[in-house]
Structure formats: structure tokens, C-alpha cells
Design a protein around this motif. Structure first.
Motif, mmCIF file in Angstrom:
data_model
loop_
_atom_site.group_PDB
_atom_site.id
_atom_site.type_symbol
_atom_site.label_atom_id
_atom_site.label_comp_id
_atom_site.label_asym_id
_atom_site.label_seq_id
_atom_site.Cartn_x
_atom_site.Cartn_y
_atom_site.Cartn_z
ATOM 1 N N ILE A 46 27.005 77.611 58.778
ATOM 2 C CA ILE A 46 27.635 76.937 57.640
ATOM 3 C C ILE A 46 27.169 75.482 57.645
ATOM 4 O O ILE A 46 27.288 74.794 58.658
ATOM 5 C CB ILE A 46 29.172 76.991 57.719
ATOM 6 N N VAL A 47 26.644 75.038 56.519
ATOM 7 C CA VAL A 47 26.169 73.662 56.378
ATOM 8 C C VAL A 47 27.061 72.949 55.366
ATOM 9 O O VAL A 47 27.137 73.359 54.205
ATOM 10 C CB VAL A 47 24.698 73.618 55.906
ATOM 11 N N PHE A 48 27.772 71.897 55.816
ATOM 12 C CA PHE A 48 28.569 71.058 54.934
ATOM 13 C C PHE A 48 27.849 69.720 54.787
ATOM 14 O O PHE A 48 27.831 68.917 55.722
ATOM 15 C CB PHE A 48 29.969 70.813 55.505
ATOM 16 N N ASP A 49 27.255 69.471 53.647
ATOM 17 C CA ASP A 49 26.575 68.197 53.400
ATOM 18 C C ASP A 49 27.382 67.415 52.375
ATOM 19 O O ASP A 49 27.220 67.589 51.166
ATOM 20 C CB ASP A 49 25.152 68.431 52.903
ATOM 21 N N ALA A 50 28.267 66.543 52.884
ATOM 22 C CA ALA A 50 29.126 65.738 52.015
ATOM 23 C C ALA A 50 28.575 64.338 51.807
ATOM 24 O O ALA A 50 29.310 63.428 51.424
ATOM 25 C CB ALA A 50 30.535 65.667 52.596
ATOM 26 N N SER A 51 27.289 64.152 52.079
ATOM 27 C CA SER A 51 26.673 62.852 51.815
ATOM 28 C C SER A 51 26.699 62.578 50.315
ATOM 29 O O SER A 51 26.555 63.494 49.506
ATOM 30 C CB SER A 51 25.240 62.816 52.338
ATOM 31 N N GLU A 68 16.811 72.125 52.407
ATOM 32 C CA GLU A 68 16.330 73.468 52.099
ATOM 33 C C GLU A 68 15.368 73.961 53.175
ATOM 34 O O GLU A 68 15.389 75.138 53.549
ATOM 35 C CB GLU A 68 15.650 73.479 50.727
ATOM 36 N N LYS A 69 14.525 73.066 53.678
ATOM 37 C CA LYS A 69 13.630 73.437 54.778
ATOM 38 C C LYS A 69 14.452 73.826 56.008
ATOM 39 O O LYS A 69 14.130 74.804 56.710
ATOM 40 C CB LYS A 69 12.709 72.261 55.108
ATOM 41 N N PHE A 70 15.510 73.090 56.275
ATOM 42 C CA PHE A 70 16.378 73.403 57.402
ATOM 43 C C PHE A 70 17.040 74.765 57.206
ATOM 44 O O PHE A 70 17.125 75.566 58.139
ATOM 45 C CB PHE A 70 17.433 72.311 57.567
ATOM 46 N N ARG A 71 17.498 75.042 55.976
ATOM 47 C CA ARG A 71 18.092 76.359 55.709
ATOM 48 C C ARG A 71 17.081 77.472 55.977
ATOM 49 O O ARG A 71 17.406 78.503 56.571
ATOM 50 C CB ARG A 71 18.575 76.419 54.251
ATOM 51 N N ALA A 72 15.832 77.249 55.560
ATOM 52 C CA ALA A 72 14.784 78.237 55.806
ATOM 53 C C ALA A 72 14.526 78.406 57.299
ATOM 54 O O ALA A 72 14.257 79.526 57.766
ATOM 55 C CB ALA A 72 13.498 77.827 55.089
ATOM 56 N N ASP A 73 14.623 77.327 58.072
ATOM 57 C CA ASP A 73 14.404 77.425 59.511
ATOM 58 C C ASP A 73 15.568 78.129 60.207
ATOM 59 O O ASP A 73 15.375 78.803 61.225
ATOM 60 C CB ASP A 73 14.178 76.040 60.117
ATOM 61 N N LEU A 74 16.773 77.976 59.676
ATOM 62 C CA LEU A 74 17.899 78.755 60.198
ATOM 63 C C LEU A 74 17.642 80.245 59.993
ATOM 64 O O LEU A 74 17.894 81.067 60.881
ATOM 65 C CB LEU A 74 19.195 78.348 59.505
ATOM 66 N N GLU A 75 17.135 80.585 58.823
ATOM 67 C CA GLU A 75 16.799 81.985 58.541
ATOM 68 C C GLU A 75 15.684 82.472 59.462
ATOM 69 O O GLU A 75 15.738 83.585 60.001
ATOM 70 C CB GLU A 75 16.394 82.133 57.084
ATOM 71 N N ALA A 76 14.664 81.621 59.667
ATOM 72 C CA ALA A 76 13.561 82.002 60.549
ATOM 73 C C ALA A 76 14.015 82.158 61.990
ATOM 74 O O ALA A 76 13.381 82.876 62.773
ATOM 75 C CB ALA A 76 12.447 80.953 60.468
ATOM 76 N N VAL A 86 25.520 77.157 52.449
ATOM 77 C CA VAL A 86 25.212 75.736 52.306
ATOM 78 C C VAL A 86 26.118 75.136 51.233
ATOM 79 O O VAL A 86 26.118 75.588 50.080
ATOM 80 C CB VAL A 86 23.736 75.521 51.931
ATOM 81 N N TYR A 87 26.896 74.130 51.632
ATOM 82 C CA TYR A 87 27.730 73.375 50.706
ATOM 83 C C TYR A 87 27.130 71.969 50.603
ATOM 84 O O TYR A 87 26.964 71.287 51.620
ATOM 85 C CB TYR A 87 29.164 73.258 51.231
ATOM 86 N N SER A 88 26.814 71.528 49.403
ATOM 87 C CA SER A 88 26.249 70.188 49.225
ATOM 88 C C SER A 88 26.885 69.505 48.030
ATOM 89 O O SER A 88 27.281 70.169 47.057
ATOM 90 C CB SER A 88 24.730 70.248 49.056
ATOM 91 N N THR A 89 26.981 68.191 48.110
ATOM 92 C CA THR A 89 27.613 67.413 47.054
ATOM 93 C C THR A 89 26.916 67.606 45.717
ATOM 94 O O THR A 89 27.549 67.573 44.657
ATOM 95 C CB THR A 89 27.598 65.923 47.438
ATOM 96 N N THR A 90 25.615 67.826 45.731
ATOM 97 C CA THR A 90 24.829 67.944 44.499
ATOM 98 C C THR A 90 24.625 69.392 44.060
ATOM 99 O O THR A 90 23.816 69.655 43.172
ATOM 100 C CB THR A 90 23.457 67.278 44.694
ATOM 101 N N ALA A 91 25.338 70.338 44.663
ATOM 102 C CA ALA A 91 25.153 71.753 44.319
ATOM 103 C C ALA A 91 25.543 72.016 42.864
ATOM 104 O O ALA A 91 26.531 71.465 42.355
ATOM 105 C CB ALA A 91 25.993 72.635 45.244
ATOM 106 N N ASP A 92 24.780 72.856 42.197
ATOM 107 C CA ASP A 92 25.098 73.231 40.813
ATOM 108 C C ASP A 92 26.374 74.064 40.747
ATOM 109 O O ASP A 92 27.162 73.950 39.807
ATOM 110 C CB ASP A 92 23.930 74.005 40.204
ATOM 111 N N ASP A 93 26.567 74.903 41.762
ATOM 112 C CA ASP A 93 27.755 75.758 41.833
ATOM 113 C C ASP A 93 28.905 74.944 42.430
ATOM 114 O O ASP A 93 28.855 74.529 43.585
ATOM 115 C CB ASP A 93 27.450 76.982 42.695
#
Length: 374
Positions: A46-51, A68-76, A86-93
């Protein structure tokens, strides 16, 4: 003096080499069974990016790209793509923005570790998976949860827990009452990882918490205050899960790791650097900087992050009684052939006999390989 310095440096490098390549084989054999990856269905991140949004679109693009690269590396690293949230302040959802409500909801479902993962997306005709599945041979595979938090944070004025600001929390004119109502304690995340709602349930056996605090300079204690900053985050304060915590299942083999970093200012945009360093570590740089046994162990990852941070800006806590390997290393380490020749010539004293014998053997292999290619 310089000669002995060179010898000492070469010895240190070669000892590390020897341990990873052959002389440490017995240790590798002992740990071989413990480096088995956790069942994929039991691994979560779980990634919480509240920056807050960056001042420029270019800076924000760098942060988004690094995340996004980090998310891909978690998958790898072996985590299923739909087990990474992934939760981010700028997320569209809006549902994937790290608001106070969204973070508390995620922690609530995490505490129900023997139940289904409510964060999992709804899919027609498909049941949500359990946090802790049983699709291995013995039905008792350990569960792993990694949480990565980036947010503004401060230390409590009473010397208690550290706090962080979700993306919908105010950053200025924050008194203690406002903070208690709108911010969250870091300890709530660790409690969710270590203490299930059901007191008889086994806590999550492999837990990793990475907290990237942004600066505290702009937080003030209330309207009309003299702009005094709130206390800085104390990276050493939070106490990681311990074996003797009174939990009935505390004797279960587990491993907990926490790494905390802090920036100098809220406008010091190093969020992308945090993600890049994490990506490098997962890719294998952490193993290369560690024991080079081909696995990225959680202790190696936190040490790699600390070694790449400013002095005093990174703190780690490790405890537990189990090996916790995050993933196989995807980086290869090649040894310059000259090193073996230098060791064979330089280390002539009797106590270095094994090192010299190992170097001689490698020299023979190198020479034989050269002859075969001619």
C-alpha cells in the motif's frame, strides 16, 4: 601507511567477495530454505503519497513518474499487480486519494487480517481474496504487507507519537485540537500491521513500513501564534512491534522493519528521490551493498535507504525472529579479474592462506576460460 591502507581496503573487498562467492557457502546453505518467496497471493503493498502538488507541472511529472516506476518495481519484486494499492493526492479517482477517511478505512480492513481484503477492486463473478490465503501446501503461508507513506509530519508536543497530515488536512495554523481531528498518528499504521482486531488472530508475519516525512517548518500551533514551528519529527521515537507485546500469537516467527526519513523543508521536493532510491534497492542495489547473496533482504533495503540519505535524516528499526527476503536481486555483480591477481600476489602471510587459495583457483578458471576462447 598507504601500503597497509591499500591492503586493508583490498582485504575488505575480497572478504565480501569470498563470502558471497564461496567461502560463505555454509551460511548460504543454512539460509537457502528461508529465502523462499512468500506465496504471491499473500503479498500486499500500500502506497500513501500525501505530498502536496508540486509548484510546477515539470516537478509533479517527475514525482508521478518516479512513483509509477516504483509501483512497477513492486510488481517486478513478485507482488501481484492488483495487490498493490496506490493512493496519491493527484489521483483522478477520488477513492484513491490519501484522505484521512481513506487511510483509516484501509487500516481498518488491514486489521481484519483473517478476512477478505476490502481494498481489492470489485469484479463481476469474482470474490475478493483474503489477506492471508491458504493456497500453499500446508495452508499456513506467512502474510506480508508493505506500507509506504509520504506526508508532512510533526512530533507531538507532549513527547508522544509522531503525526502526519493526510492530503485533506490543513498544514498551517494547526493547533493541537485541529491536529487531533484532522491528522493521523504514525503509530496507528504500526498498530494496524502488528495488532489484529481479533486478539487470537496471528498478526501479519512480514511487515515493512517506510515513512518519508516532509518538513515541519510551516506547521504552526494556532491562529495568531508567533509562527513557531511545531516540534520536528523524532525519527527514533516510534517503537516497532516486539516479541513480548502480550499478544497470544507473539511467539509466531515474524519480521518487522521500519525506516523513517525526513526532508529539510516542505518545498524541498525530494519525493521523487525517495521513490527512486526505493526502486534501486528493490532492483538489487541493496543486495549489492549488503551480503550479495542474490536476495534483497528487508534489512538490506532499509540500510540502503539510510546510506543514501543525509546524516541523521534516516532512522531504522528492525525486530523479529524470521528471515524476510523481499525479492531476488535483479542486479549482477561482476568481479574485475585483476582483483584475484592482486590478492594472490599481496596476501602472502599464513593467515591469508585460504584467501590466496581461493584467488589462485579463480585465476586458473580465468586462464582456462581465456584458453578456451582462443
Amino acid at each position: 601507511m598507504k601500503r597497509w591502507i591499500r591492503k586493508g581496503a583490498a582485504l575488505g573487498a575480497f572478504v565480501a567477495l569470498a563470502l558471497s562467492a564461496g567461502l560463505g557457502a555454509s551460511r548460504a546453505d543454512e539460509e537457502a530454505g528461508e529465502n523462499e518467496p512468500i506465496v504471491a497471493s499473500n503479498r500486499w503493498a500500500i502506497v500513501f503519497d500525501a505530498s502536496r502538488p508540486a509548484a510546477s507541472s515539470e516537478a509533479q511529472a517527475r514525482i508521478d513518474e518516479a512513483r509509477e516506476k516504483f509501483r512497477a518495481d513492486l510488481e517486478a519484486s513478485g507482488i501481484l499487480p492488483d495487490h498493490i494499492f496506490v493512493y496519491s493526492t493527484t489521483a483522478d479517482d477520488e477513492a484513491r486519494r490519501p484522505t484521512r477517511e481513506a487511510i483509516l478505512s484501509a487500516l481498518e480492513t488491514l486489521r481484519a487480517v483473517d478476512d477478505v481484503c476490502e481494498l481489492y477492486p470489485e469484479r463481476p463473478g469474482e470474490d475478493k481474496p483474503f489477506w492471508r490465503g491458504d493456497d500453499n501446501d500446508d495452508g499456513n503461508a506467512p502474510c506480508e504487507t508493505q506500507i509506504y507513506l509520504t506526508a508532512p509530519g510533526v512530533a507531538a508536543t507532549d513527547g508522544g507519537s509522531d503525526w502526519f497530515a493526510p492530503c485533506d488536512a490543513p498544514l498551517e495554523n494547526v493547533d493541537e485540537a485541529t491536529r487531533a481531528a484532522t491528522w493521523l498518528r504514525v503509530g496507528e499504521i504500526e498498530d494496524a500491521l502488528a495488532r489484529p482486531d481479533d486478539e487470537l488472530a496471528t498478526p501479519i508475519q512480514r511487515t515493512f513500513l517506510a515513512v518519508n516525512f516532509l518538513t515541519v517548518e510551516a506547521a504552526t500551533r494556532g491562529v495568531g501564534a508567533k509562527e513557531n514551528p511545531a516540534n520536528e519529527v523524532d525519527l527514533e521515537r516510534s517503537v516497532a512491534r516486539s516479541v513480548g507485546d502480550g499478544n497470544a500469537a507473539s511467539t509466531v516467527r515474524y519480521r518487522h522493519a521500519r525506516v523513517s526519513t525526513k526532508n529539510e523543508r516542505w518545498d524541498a521536493r525530494t519525493v521523487d528521490s525517495f521513490y527512486r532510491t526505493m526502486s534501486e534497492g528493490l532492483n538489487g542495489c541493496a543486495d549489492l551493498a549488503g551480503d550479495r547473496n542474490g536476495w534483497v533482504e528487508v534489512g538490506e533495503l532499509v540500510e540502503y535507504l539510510r546510506s543514501n540519505g543525509r546524516d541523521g535524516a534516516v532512522a531504522i528499526a528492525l525486530n523479529g525472529n524470521a528471515t524476510y527476503s523481499l525479492c531476488p536481486s535483479r542486479r549482477e555483480w561482476s568481479v574485475p579479474p585483476e582483483l584475484y591477481y592482486n590478492v594472490e600476489r599481496t596476501f602472502t602471510r599464513p593467515e591469508f592462506q585460504k584467501l590466496r587459495a581461493y584467488a589462485k583457483n579463480r585465476i586458473r578458471e580465468i586462464e582456462a576460460a581465456k584458453g578456451a576462447t582462443k
